[in-house]
Design an enzyme around this catalytic site. Structure first.
Site, PDB file in Angstrom:
ATOM      1  N   ASN A 151       1.564  -2.639  -9.685  1.00 14.34           N
ATOM      2  CA  ASN A 151       2.426  -2.992  -8.546  1.00 14.34           C
ATOM      3  C   ASN A 151       3.195  -4.293  -8.693  1.00 14.34           C
ATOM      4  OD1 ASN A 151       0.000  -4.371  -8.241  1.00 14.34           O
ATOM      5  ND2 ASN A 151       0.056  -4.297  -6.014  1.00 14.34           N
ATOM      6  N   GLU A 247      -9.634  -9.141  -9.570  1.00 16.35           N
ATOM      7  CA  GLU A 247      -8.848  -9.083  -8.322  1.00 16.35           C
ATOM      8  C   GLU A 247      -8.718  -7.611  -8.002  1.00 16.35           C
ATOM      9  OE1 GLU A 247      -4.998 -10.687  -9.357  1.00 16.35           O
ATOM     10  OE2 GLU A 247      -5.567 -12.637  -8.592  1.00 16.35           O
ATOM     11  N   CYS A 281      -1.859  -5.261  -2.738  1.00 14.46           N
ATOM     12  CA  CYS A 281      -3.288  -5.426  -2.444  1.00 14.46           C
ATOM     13  C   CYS A 281      -3.452  -6.087  -1.097  1.00 14.46           C
ATOM     14  CB  CYS A 281      -3.959  -6.248  -3.534  1.00 14.46           C
ATOM     15  SG  CYS A 281      -3.197  -7.842  -3.784  1.00 14.46           S
TER      16      CYS A 281
HETATM   17  P1  NAP Z   1      -5.944   0.690 -11.735  1.00 13.12           P
HETATM   18  O1  NAP Z   1      -5.716   2.137 -11.803  1.00 13.12           O
HETATM   19  O2  NAP Z   1      -7.326   0.198 -11.545  1.00 13.12           O
HETATM   20  O3  NAP Z   1      -5.334   0.078 -13.101  1.00 13.12           O
HETATM   21  C1  NAP Z   1      -5.372  -1.306 -13.351  1.00 13.12           C
HETATM   22  C2  NAP Z   1      -5.306  -1.537 -14.850  1.00 13.12           C
HETATM   23  O4  NAP Z   1      -6.494  -1.050 -15.471  1.00 13.12           O
HETATM   24  C3  NAP Z   1      -4.155  -0.815 -15.534  1.00 13.12           C
HETATM   25  O5  NAP Z   1      -3.665  -1.619 -16.566  1.00 13.12           O
HETATM   26  C4  NAP Z   1      -4.835   0.414 -16.107  1.00 13.12           C
HETATM   27  O6  NAP Z   1      -4.151   0.997 -17.182  1.00 13.12           O
HETATM   28  C5  NAP Z   1      -6.122  -0.208 -16.562  1.00 13.12           C
HETATM   29  N1  NAP Z   1      -7.199   0.748 -16.820  1.00 13.12           N
HETATM   30  C6  NAP Z   1      -7.340   2.008 -16.357  1.00 13.12           C
HETATM   31  N2  NAP Z   1      -8.490   2.538 -16.830  1.00 13.12           N
HETATM   32  C7  NAP Z   1      -9.077   1.599 -17.602  1.00 13.12           C
HETATM   33  C8  NAP Z   1     -10.267   1.541 -18.364  1.00 13.12           C
HETATM   34  N3  NAP Z   1     -11.129   2.564 -18.413  1.00 13.12           N
HETATM   35  N4  NAP Z   1     -10.545   0.414 -19.047  1.00 13.12           N
HETATM   36  C9  NAP Z   1      -9.698  -0.636 -18.991  1.00 13.12           C
HETATM   37  N5  NAP Z   1      -8.548  -0.649 -18.297  1.00 13.12           N
HETATM   38  C10 NAP Z   1      -8.248   0.462 -17.600  1.00 13.12           C
HETATM   39  O7  NAP Z   1      -5.057   0.004 -10.574  1.00 13.12           O
HETATM   40  P2  NAP Z   1      -3.519   0.241 -10.235  1.00 13.12           P
HETATM   41  O8  NAP Z   1      -3.376   1.600  -9.647  1.00 13.12           O
HETATM   42  O9  NAP Z   1      -2.674  -0.144 -11.388  1.00 13.12           O
HETATM   43  O10 NAP Z   1      -3.297  -0.860  -9.087  1.00 13.12           O
HETATM   44  C11 NAP Z   1      -3.588  -0.612  -7.746  1.00 13.12           C
HETATM   45  C12 NAP Z   1      -4.911  -1.263  -7.347  1.00 13.12           C
HETATM   46  O11 NAP Z   1      -4.903  -2.621  -7.723  1.00 13.12           O
HETATM   47  C13 NAP Z   1      -5.116  -1.278  -5.834  1.00 13.12           C
HETATM   48  O12 NAP Z   1      -6.460  -1.002  -5.551  1.00 13.12           O
HETATM   49  C14 NAP Z   1      -4.776  -2.708  -5.445  1.00 13.12           C
HETATM   50  O13 NAP Z   1      -5.384  -3.138  -4.253  1.00 13.12           O
HETATM   51  C15 NAP Z   1      -5.279  -3.446  -6.628  1.00 13.12           C
HETATM   52  N6  NAP Z   1      -4.623  -4.743  -6.733  1.00 13.12           N
HETATM   53  C16 NAP Z   1      -5.337  -5.856  -6.442  1.00 13.12           C
HETATM   54  C17 NAP Z   1      -4.714  -7.096  -6.470  1.00 13.12           C
HETATM   55  C18 NAP Z   1      -5.455  -8.344  -6.132  1.00 13.12           C
HETATM   56  O14 NAP Z   1      -4.945  -9.394  -6.465  1.00 13.12           O
HETATM   57  N7  NAP Z   1      -6.604  -8.291  -5.484  1.00 13.12           N
HETATM   58  C19 NAP Z   1      -3.368  -7.189  -6.798  1.00 13.12           C
HETATM   59  C20 NAP Z   1      -2.671  -6.023  -7.099  1.00 13.12           C
HETATM   60  C21 NAP Z   1      -3.308  -4.804  -7.063  1.00 13.12           C
HETATM   61  P3  NAP Z   1      -3.401   2.436 -16.980  1.00 13.12           P
HETATM   62  O15 NAP Z   1      -2.314   2.189 -16.020  1.00 13.12           O
HETATM   63  O16 NAP Z   1      -2.960   2.753 -18.359  1.00 13.12           O
HETATM   64  O17 NAP Z   1      -4.428   3.388 -16.447  1.00 13.12           O
HETATM   65  O1  G3P Z   2      -0.764  -6.985  -4.654  1.00  7.61           O
HETATM   66  C1  G3P Z   2      -0.519  -8.103  -5.442  1.00  7.61           C
HETATM   67  C2  G3P Z   2      -0.542  -9.451  -4.761  1.00  7.61           C
HETATM   68  O2  G3P Z   2      -0.411 -10.425  -5.721  1.00  7.61           O
HETATM   69  C3  G3P Z   2       0.436  -9.499  -3.640  1.00  7.61           C
HETATM   70  O3  G3P Z   2       1.176 -10.631  -3.485  1.00  7.61           O
HETATM   71  O4  G3P Z   2       2.649 -12.066  -2.164  1.00  7.61           O
HETATM   72  O5  G3P Z   2       2.790  -9.585  -1.962  1.00  7.61           O
HETATM   73  O6  G3P Z   2       0.840 -10.813  -1.059  1.00  7.61           O
HETATM   74  P1  G3P Z   2       1.912 -10.772  -2.083  1.00  7.61           P
END
Ligand code: NAP
Ligand code: G3P
Length: 471
Positions: A151, A247, A281
Site C-alpha cells: 500500500n 508493523e 493500516c
Molecule cells: P502481506 O500480504 O502480509 O505482504 C507483506 C509483504 O510480505 C509483501 O512483501 C509480501 O510479498 C511478503 N510476503 C508474503 N508472504 C511471505 C512469506 N511467506 N515470507 C516472507 N514474506 C512474505 O500484506 P499486504 O497485503 O502487502 O499489506 C496489507 C497489510 O499490511 C494490512 O494488514 C495492513 O494493515 C498492513 N500494513 C501495516 C502497516 C503498519 O505500519 N502497521 C502499514 C501498511 C500496511 P508478496 O506481495 O510477494 O506476497
Molecule cells: O498504512 C501505512 C501507514 O504508514 C499509513 O500512513 O500517514 O496514511 O497514516 P498514513
C-alpha cells in the site's frame, strides 16, 4: 512489456524468469519483475554480508553524501515513480506524488537525525565504581532484511532502507509483488547513485514462493517487516532472526463522544476511512458512538460519502479499485455477513470487479465480522453503544492495537478516555494517521512489535557498543 530487473551486488539480474505485475485498474500488465530463485537470493545475502564492514567503516558524512545522491535521483524521477506506482497499486496519481514528497522529507530528516546519534558517556560513580568511564555508541546491527507491503511501496520501503543504510547496515529488500516495479526502480536508481556494490539488494518474486528462502537466511541480523498479521507472525516464528520489528494490521476505532463539532468530526472520519480506498493500516475501520450522536452524525457521513468520486486513479478519483479481486471478494463477504445479520446499508454495496463503491454500514452489532475484522477496503461500520464504559470496552476488545481517534470538544474528557484506549497512539480530534513521520509509530497486541519513526528506526537498526575505560 517493460522489464524491471532485480539488483544484487550492484548488478541487474538477468535470469530470464519473470513475474507479471497486474494493473488493478484495468487488468493489463503493468510490467514484469525478475522472479528470483534460491541461488540468487543467497547471493543477495552474501553480498550484503561481504560489503557490510566496509560500508560501516565509511565515514557517516560520506554515507549520507552517497545516500543524498540517491535522494536527488528519486526527486528527478518523481513523475515516473508516481506513474509506475499508480499503475501497479491503483493509488491516485496525486496521492502517489504526495507519498514521494513525504518520503523525501523523511529521508532528509533521517540524515539530520543520524548525525545526532551521539554516544552515551557514563561514569560508574553511582554504583561505587568511580574509576570507570563507559562510552556507549550506537553501531550497525549488520544485514537488515526489509520487507514492505503493497500500500505504500515507496514510503514504507524507504522508511526502512534509509535508516538501515545511513547507520552502516547493508540491506536486502523484498518489496510486495504489487509494488515491486517501484521496488525494482529503487534498485536501478541505487546503481545510478553509485552505491558501493552489495550494500543494497532488491529481491523480487512472490512471497509465498520465495518468502521462506528469504526470511530463513542465516546472514540476517535484523528483520523489519510491514504487512499482514498472519505473514508477520509466521516470519516471527520461522525467520532466522529474533531481532524483528513488525508493523501489522489495524482496526482503528473512532469514538465520537459529543456532537459539538460534527461537521469537522465527519470530515475527519470520511478522510480517515476512505483515503486510498481504505487501504491504509491506519484507516478508521469502525465508528463507535451513541444512538443520539449517531442520529445526527450519520446524515453528515452519508453526505460526504456521496461526494466521493469513484473510478480511475489516473483521473485522481477518491475511490479507486482495490488491489485485486481476492481482496474485493473478501471485503464483499464482510458486507454480506453484516447484511445477513440485519445491518443497515446506507451507501455503496456496489461492485464492479475490484472497484468497490464506498459503503457505510449502520447498526453494526458485535456478532458481525465487520465489527472486528480488518477489511482493507472502502467500507465503514458504525457501532451504536450508549454507555461510555461499553464503548471503551469494545474499542479495546479488538485483537488489534494500532491507533484510535477520539472526537470530543472537552479536552479533559477526551484525555480521560484516551488514557484508557489500548493502542499505540490515540489521536484527539483527528483521523488516525501515522504522520508526521518523525513521530514514534507503533502497534500493540496483534498490530505489531517494536517502534518505527525517524529516531526510533535509527535506534532499532543499531545496537549499543560499549567501551569501558578503567583508570
Ligand atoms: P502481506 O500480504 O502480509 O505482504 C507483506 C509483504 O510480505 C509483501 O512483501 C509480501 O510479498 C511478503 N510476503 C508474503 N508472504 C511471505 C512469506 N511467506 N515470507 C516472507 N514474506 C512474505 O500484506 P499486504 O497485503 O502487502 O499489506 C496489507 C497489510 O499490511 C494490512 O494488514 C495492513 O494493515 C498492513 N500494513 C501495516 C502497516 C503498519 O505500519 N502497521 C502499514 C501498511 C500496511 P508478496 O506481495 O510477494 O506476497
Ligand atoms: O498504512 C501505512 C501507514 O504508514 C499509513 O500512513 O500517514 O496514511 O497514516 P498514513
Amino acid at each position: 512489456m517493460k522489464e524491471y530487473k532485480a539488483v544484487i551486488n550492484g548488478e541487474f539480474i538477468d535470469n530470464n524468469e519473470w513475474l507479471e505485475i497486474i494493473n488493478p485498474t484495468d487488468n493489463s500488465i503493468a510490467g514484469k519483475v525478475t522472479a528470483l530463485k534460491g541461488k540468487d537470493i543467497n547471493n543477495a545475502f552474501e553480498s550484503a554480508r561481504k560489503s557490510q564492514e566496509a560500508w560501516e567503516n565509511t565515514h557517516l558524512l560520506k554515507r549520507i553524501s552517497i545516500l543524498n545522491n540517491f535522494k536527488k535521483l528519486l526527486i528527478q524521477n518523481k513523475n515516473n515513480l508516481a506513474e509506475v506506482m499508480t499503475s501497479e497499486i491503483a493509488k491516485s496519481l496525486k496521492d502517489s506524488l504526495s507519498e514521494i514528497d513525504r518520503t523525501i522529507e523523511l529521508i532528509e530528516y533521517t540524515f539530520e537525525e543520524a548525525k545526532r546519534m551521539d554516544p552515551l558517556a557514563l561514569t560508574g560513580e553511582g554504583m561505587g565504581a568511580k574509576n570507570k568511564l563507559g562510552i556507549f555508541s550506537r553501531v550497525a546491527k549488520g544485514v537488515v532484511l526489509a520487507i514492505s507491503p503493497f500500500n505504500y511501496p515507496f514510503n514504507l520501503a524507504l522508511a526502512k532502507i534509509i535508516p538501515a543504510l545511513v547507520m552502516g547496515n547493508t540491506v536486502v529488500f523484498k518489496p510486495a509483488t504489487a509494488g515491486s516495479l517501484v521496488g525494482s526502480l529503487l534498485g536501478k536508481l541505487s546503481i545510478e547513485a553509485n552505491f558501493p556494490k552489495g550494500i543494497f539488494n532488491v529481491v523480487t518474486g512472490r512471497g509465498r514462493e520465495i518468502g521462506d528462502l528469504i526470511t530463513m537466511n542465516k546472514e540476517i541480523d535484523m528483520i523489519s517487516f510491514t504487512g499482514s498479521v498472519s505473514i508477520g507472525n509466521n516470519i516471527k516464528e520461522k525467520g532466522s532472526s529474533k531481532d524483528i520489528v513488525l508493523e501489522l494490521g489495524g482496526k482503528d476505532p473512532a469514538l465520537v463522544l459529543d456532537d459539538n463539532n460534527l461537521e469537522s468530526y465527519s470530515k475527519n472520519i470520511i478522510d480517515g476511512a476512505f483515503g486510498y480506498s481504505g487501504q491504509r493500516c491506519t484507516a478508521i475501520k469502525r465508528v463507535i458512538t451513541t444512538n443520539k450522536i449517531a442520529d445526527k452524525l450519520v446524515p453528515l457521513l452519508i453526505d460526504k460519502v456521496n461526494k466521493l468520486t469513484i473510478g480511475s486513479p489516473y483521473e485522481n478519483k477518491d475511490i479507486t479499485p482495490v488491489i485485486d479481486q481476492k481482496s474485493a471478494d473478501f471485503i464483499k463477504g464482510l458486507v454480506e455477513d453484516a447484511k445477513l445479520k440485519k445491518a443497515t446499508i446506507l451507501t455503496g454495496d456496489k461492485y464492479i470487479k475490484n472497484l468497490i463503491y464506498p459503503t457505510l454500514i449502520d447498526n453494526v452489532t458485535l456478532e458481525m465480522r465487520v465489527a472486528w475484522e480488518e477489511p482493507f477496503g472502502p467500507i465503514l461500520p458504525i457501532i451504536r453503544i450508549d454507555n461510555i464504559e461499553e464503548m471503551i470496552r469494545v474499542a479495546n476488545e479488538s485483537e488489534f492495537g494500532l491507533q484510535a481517534s477520539i472526537f470530543c470538544a472537552d479536552i479533559n474528557n477526551a484525555l480521560q478516555v484516551a488514557k484508557r484506549i489500548k493502542t499505540g497512539t490515540v489521536n484527539i480530534n483527528s483521523k488516525s494517521q501515522r504522520g508526521p513521520d518523525c513521530f514514534p509509530f507503533l502497534g500493540i497486541k496483534n498490530s505489531g512489535q517494536g517502534v518505527q519513526g525517524v529516531r526510533e528506526s535509527l535506534l532499532s537498526m543499531t545496537r549499543y557498543h560499549g567501551i569501558v575505560i578503567n583508570y
